[in-house]
Design a protein around this motif. Sequence first.
Motif, PDB file in Angstrom:
ATOM      1  N   PRO A 186       0.807  -1.231   0.000  1.00 26.09           N
ATOM      2  CA  PRO A 186       0.000   0.000   0.000  1.00 26.09           C
ATOM      3  C   PRO A 186       0.835   1.273   0.000  1.00 26.09           C
ATOM      4  CG  PRO A 186      -0.925  -1.589   1.533  1.00 26.09           C
ATOM      5  CD  PRO A 186       0.378  -2.172   1.055  1.00 26.09           C
ATOM      6  N   GLU A 187       1.969   1.260   0.693  1.00 27.08           N
ATOM      7  CA  GLU A 187       2.759   2.484   0.799  1.00 27.08           C
ATOM      8  C   GLU A 187       3.393   2.892  -0.529  1.00 27.08           C
ATOM      9  OE1 GLU A 187       5.473  -0.901   2.271  1.00 27.08           O
ATOM     10  OE2 GLU A 187       3.352  -0.350   2.381  1.00 27.08           O
ATOM     11  N   GLU A 188       3.371   2.021  -1.531  1.00 29.67           N
ATOM     12  CA  GLU A 188       3.902   2.383  -2.846  1.00 29.67           C
ATOM     13  C   GLU A 188       2.804   2.672  -3.873  1.00 29.67           C
ATOM     14  OE1 GLU A 188       6.931  -0.153  -4.421  1.00 29.67           O
ATOM     15  OE2 GLU A 188       8.110  -0.165  -2.577  1.00 29.67           O
ATOM     16  N   ALA A 189       1.544   2.596  -3.461  1.00 37.37           N
ATOM     17  CA  ALA A 189       0.447   2.769  -4.422  1.00 37.37           C
ATOM     18  C   ALA A 189       0.348   4.202  -4.936  1.00 37.37           C
ATOM     19  CB  ALA A 189      -0.880   2.349  -3.787  1.00 37.37           C
ATOM     20  N   ASN A 190       0.524   5.189  -4.066  1.00 32.78           N
ATOM     21  CA  ASN A 190       0.568   6.600  -4.474  1.00 32.78           C
ATOM     22  C   ASN A 190      -0.632   6.984  -5.344  1.00 32.78           C
ATOM     23  OD1 ASN A 190       1.625   9.180  -4.574  1.00 32.78           O
ATOM     24  ND2 ASN A 190       3.045   8.748  -6.239  1.00 32.78           N
ATOM     25  N   LEU A 191      -1.821   6.684  -4.850  1.00 31.85           N
ATOM     26  CA  LEU A 191      -3.029   6.900  -5.650  1.00 31.85           C
ATOM     27  C   LEU A 191      -3.302   8.365  -5.973  1.00 31.85           C
ATOM     28  CD1 LEU A 191      -5.586   4.349  -4.180  1.00 31.85           C
ATOM     29  CD2 LEU A 191      -4.279   4.182  -6.295  1.00 31.85           C
ATOM     30  N   ARG A 192      -2.720   9.279  -5.222  1.00 29.63           N
ATOM     31  CA  ARG A 192      -2.941  10.695  -5.550  1.00 29.63           C
ATOM     32  C   ARG A 192      -2.311  11.073  -6.887  1.00 29.63           C
ATOM     33  NH1 ARG A 192      -2.594  11.358   0.303  1.00 29.63           N
ATOM     34  NH2 ARG A 192      -4.632  12.071   1.057  1.00 29.63           N
ATOM     35  N   MET A 193      -1.560  10.152  -7.479  1.00 28.98           N
ATOM     36  CA  MET A 193      -1.081  10.380  -8.847  1.00 28.98           C
ATOM     37  C   MET A 193      -2.222  10.418  -9.854  1.00 28.98           C
ATOM     38  SD  MET A 193       2.013  11.083  -9.575  1.00 28.98           S
ATOM     39  CE  MET A 193       1.778  10.794 -11.325  1.00 28.98           C
ATOM     40  N   ILE A 194      -3.370   9.857  -9.516  1.00 30.38           N
ATOM     41  CA  ILE A 194      -4.491   9.865 -10.468  1.00 30.38           C
ATOM     42  C   ILE A 194      -4.943  11.296 -10.746  1.00 30.38           C
ATOM     43  CG2 ILE A 194      -6.897   9.145 -10.803  1.00 30.38           C
ATOM     44  CD1 ILE A 194      -6.120   6.530  -9.310  1.00 30.38           C
ATOM     45  N   PRO A 195      -5.291  12.093  -9.739  1.00 31.64           N
ATOM     46  CA  PRO A 195      -5.607  13.506 -10.050  1.00 31.64           C
ATOM     47  C   PRO A 195      -4.409  14.284 -10.582  1.00 31.64           C
ATOM     48  CG  PRO A 195      -5.684  13.100  -7.668  1.00 31.64           C
ATOM     49  CD  PRO A 195      -5.603  11.769  -8.330  1.00 31.64           C
ATOM     50  N   THR A 196      -3.198  13.901 -10.178  1.00 33.41           N
ATOM     51  CA  THR A 196      -2.013  14.587 -10.715  1.00 33.41           C
ATOM     52  C   THR A 196      -1.900  14.372 -12.218  1.00 33.41           C
ATOM     53  OG1 THR A 196      -0.803  14.412  -8.621  1.00 33.41           O
ATOM     54  CG2 THR A 196       0.506  14.708 -10.623  1.00 33.41           C
ATOM     55  N   LEU A 197      -2.123  13.139 -12.678  1.00 32.20           N
ATOM     56  CA  LEU A 197      -2.073  12.851 -14.115  1.00 32.20           C
ATOM     57  C   LEU A 197      -3.222  13.544 -14.848  1.00 32.20           C
ATOM     58  CD1 LEU A 197      -1.120   9.062 -13.984  1.00 32.20           C
ATOM     59  CD2 LEU A 197       0.315  10.915 -14.881  1.00 32.20           C
ATOM     60  N   GLN A 198      -4.391  13.632 -14.208  1.00 34.43           N
ATOM     61  CA  GLN A 198      -5.517  14.338 -14.821  1.00 34.43           C
ATOM     62  C   GLN A 198      -5.178  15.808 -15.059  1.00 34.43           C
ATOM     63  OE1 GLN A 198      -8.392  13.429 -11.799  1.00 34.43           O
ATOM     64  NE2 GLN A 198      -9.245  11.685 -12.904  1.00 34.43           N
ATOM     65  N   GLU A 199      -4.469  16.404 -14.105  1.00 35.85           N
ATOM     66  CA  GLU A 199      -4.082  17.810 -14.250  1.00 35.85           C
ATOM     67  C   GLU A 199      -2.963  17.979 -15.268  1.00 35.85           C
ATOM     68  OE1 GLU A 199      -2.994  19.069 -10.351  1.00 35.85           O
ATOM     69  OE2 GLU A 199      -5.009  18.762  -9.522  1.00 35.85           O
ATOM     70  N   ARG A 200      -2.048  17.034 -15.313  1.00 36.78           N
ATOM     71  CA  ARG A 200      -0.900  17.164 -16.218  1.00 36.78           C
ATOM     72  C   ARG A 200      -1.289  16.949 -17.675  1.00 36.78           C
ATOM     73  NH1 ARG A 200       4.523  17.261 -14.977  1.00 36.78           N
ATOM     74  NH2 ARG A 200       5.975  16.726 -16.659  1.00 36.78           N
ATOM     75  N   TYR A 201      -2.278  16.085 -17.899  1.00 40.90           N
ATOM     76  CA  TYR A 201      -2.714  15.782 -19.276  1.00 40.90           C
ATOM     77  C   TYR A 201      -4.213  16.056 -19.375  1.00 40.90           C
ATOM     78  CZ  TYR A 201       1.733  13.371 -18.866  1.00 40.90           C
ATOM     79  OH  TYR A 201       3.053  13.085 -18.622  1.00 40.90           O
TER      80      TYR A 201
END
Length: 290
Positions: A186-201
């Motif tokens: 779980p500590e490597e899942a980093n799910l907040r990357m989902i909104p980060t990718l939405q903002e980046r692309y």
Amino acid sequence: MTVHIGSTPVGAGHPAYVIAEIGLNHNGDVELAKRLIDVAADAGAQAVKFQKRTPEISTPEHMRDVPRDTPWGTMTYLEYRYWVEFDREQYVEIGDYATMRGLHWFASPWDVPAAEFLEDLNVVAHKVASASVTDHQLLRSLASTGKPIILSTGMSTYEQIDAAVDILGTEYLVILHATSTYPLPPEEANLRMIPTLQERYPGVPVGYSGHERGLQISLAAVTLGAVMVERHITLDRAMWGSDHAASLEPTGLEHLVRDIRIIEEALGDGVKRVMPGELAPQAKLRRVTV
């Protein structure tokens, strides 16, 4: 933005597109692949995905002669790669079976001849494995097909993902957040990357490709806006092979799809209103009305 895989829309406002990745968990057995296709169809997934390699191209030089103990005896890693590859006739058989069960099917090509092989079979989409994000020759080959491309982003930097997106374009692209640890803690899942990718692309549908044990992380990904969820599947996590331990068994996949649909219904539209079920409690409990 919405991307269509076959006739199925993928994007915000649509049900999450669930991919059951068979990968190499068929262990080179067509009948086992068909049983896994049945698992995916019975659970309510939209697609099954395989992996396609040209072993003499895609197998790293330093790995080719490494001995591998398998259920079929000890062989080199290159020999093992040949052993588990389906040929054209076998892919036609399993592809037809998936279609008959109402599923899309496609694969992750690991080299240009593999991509051409899949194009000859007229797959509805292509998947770029995390390991292939930096293979620009392969990406250019896939971009030339004009078909939807699903890009996993595990073990990649922003710069590497940016370069891949520049090649693939965004018109038919779906990006999946992924962490290439098997099984995923779980500590490597980093799910907040989902909104980060939405903002980046902006406008590009973003989903999640998971390698964790259990369902919680994948379900949390949906609450964060993932419009596609990909999980490996197996008949039994104790089976021989590198991906079985990080895969969902049949009941797990069934529960995943069920719970995704419940979450989607529960998320609602974000508009505050008095719900029908609140009217009776309101009449009974509210003393002051304004």
